[in-house]
Design a protein around this motif. Structure first.
Motif, PDB file in Angstrom:
ATOM      1  N   VAL A 111       0.923  -1.298   0.045  1.00 40.33           N
ATOM      2  CA  VAL A 111      -0.132   0.149   0.043  1.00 40.33           C
ATOM      3  C   VAL A 111       0.901   1.304   0.018  1.00 40.33           C
ATOM      4  CG1 VAL A 111      -1.881   1.239   1.136  1.00 40.33           C
ATOM      5  CG2 VAL A 111      -1.662  -1.176   1.377  1.00 40.33           C
ATOM      6  N   LYS A 112       0.627   2.240  -0.918  1.00 41.91           N
ATOM      7  CA  LYS A 112       1.457   3.500  -0.893  1.00 41.91           C
ATOM      8  C   LYS A 112       0.392   4.520  -1.359  1.00 41.91           C
ATOM      9  CE  LYS A 112       5.642   1.958  -3.246  1.00 41.91           C
ATOM     10  NZ  LYS A 112       6.238   1.968  -4.297  1.00 41.91           N
ATOM     11  N   THR A 113       0.681   5.904  -0.478  1.00 44.59           N
ATOM     12  CA  THR A 113      -0.289   6.900  -0.707  1.00 44.59           C
ATOM     13  C   THR A 113       0.323   7.708  -1.948  1.00 44.59           C
ATOM     14  OG1 THR A 113      -0.412   6.821   1.643  1.00 44.59           O
ATOM     15  CG2 THR A 113      -1.094   8.679   0.345  1.00 44.59           C
ATOM     16  N   PHE A 114      -0.546   7.833  -2.820  1.00 44.82           N
ATOM     17  CA  PHE A 114      -0.415   8.923  -3.944  1.00 44.82           C
ATOM     18  C   PHE A 114      -1.144  10.122  -3.803  1.00 44.82           C
ATOM     19  CE2 PHE A 114      -1.358  10.270  -8.236  1.00 44.82           C
ATOM     20  CZ  PHE A 114      -0.099  10.273  -8.835  1.00 44.82           C
ATOM     21  N   ARG A 126      -4.916  16.144  -3.367  1.00 46.80           N
ATOM     22  CA  ARG A 126      -5.820  14.828  -2.896  1.00 46.80           C
ATOM     23  C   ARG A 126      -4.653  13.881  -2.611  1.00 46.80           C
ATOM     24  NH1 ARG A 126      -9.789  13.117  -6.709  1.00 46.80           N
ATOM     25  NH2 ARG A 126      -8.246  13.882  -8.304  1.00 46.80           N
ATOM     26  N   GLU A 127      -5.068  13.116  -1.701  1.00 40.85           N
ATOM     27  CA  GLU A 127      -4.412  11.753  -1.450  1.00 40.85           C
ATOM     28  C   GLU A 127      -5.139  10.687  -1.417  1.00 40.85           C
ATOM     29  OE1 GLU A 127      -2.279  12.175   2.180  1.00 40.85           O
ATOM     30  OE2 GLU A 127      -0.567  13.568   1.528  1.00 40.85           O
ATOM     31  N   PHE A 128      -4.800   9.501  -1.987  1.00 44.26           N
ATOM     32  CA  PHE A 128      -5.404   8.153  -1.928  1.00 44.26           C
ATOM     33  C   PHE A 128      -4.358   7.017  -1.866  1.00 44.26           C
ATOM     34  CE2 PHE A 128      -5.233   9.606  -6.248  1.00 44.26           C
ATOM     35  CZ  PHE A 128      -4.893   8.554  -6.967  1.00 44.26           C
ATOM     36  N   PRO A 129      -4.954   5.900  -1.503  1.00 41.92           N
ATOM     37  CA  PRO A 129      -4.028   4.926  -1.442  1.00 41.92           C
ATOM     38  C   PRO A 129      -4.184   4.282  -2.657  1.00 41.92           C
ATOM     39  CG  PRO A 129      -6.011   4.302  -0.254  1.00 41.92           C
ATOM     40  CD  PRO A 129      -6.251   5.766  -0.592  1.00 41.92           C
ATOM     41  N   ILE A 130      -2.987   3.549  -3.235  1.00 38.32           N
ATOM     42  CA  ILE A 130      -2.850   2.746  -4.300  1.00 38.32           C
ATOM     43  C   ILE A 130      -2.484   1.205  -3.827  1.00 38.32           C
ATOM     44  CG2 ILE A 130      -2.648   4.388  -6.138  1.00 38.32           C
ATOM     45  CD1 ILE A 130       0.184   4.013  -6.048  1.00 38.32           C
TER      46      ILE A 130
END
Length: 115
Positions: free
Chosen positions: A11-14, A20-24
């Motif tokens: 899991v990384k945060t983009f 805006r931030e969201f997990p990938i």
């Protein structure tokens, strides 16, 4: 008998250009290819992993498809369990024997002579 897949998930945060931030999410297949992992709307955001883990997924709840840009990815529609990644005691002892383990806050370079 129901079959399950166990996926090791990273899991990384983009962060987008507008802030805006969201997990990938990504996993690695047995042939060493990396695949992004996407979740359908049936998996609520609070049930998705927040850090690297193992996902136990019903076999019929995952399929290989395409994302919006046309790239291959795995689509997951159900999560049976989120399992933590654990190191064995043997691995931990081996790593500790290879390096100096310092308590948090201790600087290894305090008192070192600068030449």
């Amino acid at each position: 008998m129901k079959e399950f897949l166990i996926l090791a998930i990273r899991v990384k945060t983009f962060k987008t250009a507008d802030g805006r931030e969201f997990p990938i999410y990504a996993t690695t297949a047995t042939d060493a290819t990396r695949l992004p992992v996407k979740f359908t709307k049936t998996v609520s955001p609070d049930k998705r992993p927040t850090k690297a883990c193992l996902l136990k997924i019903p076999y019929d709840a995952v399929h290989k498809g395409k994302d919006r840009r046309g790239y291959d990815c795995l689509w997951v529609s159900d999560i049976a369990a989120i399992l933590p990644l654990m190191k064995s005691d043997k691995e931990d002892k081996e790593i500790r024997s290879m390096f100096v383990v310092l308590p948090e806050g201790e600087n290894p370079f305090d008192g070192a002579d600068d030449e």
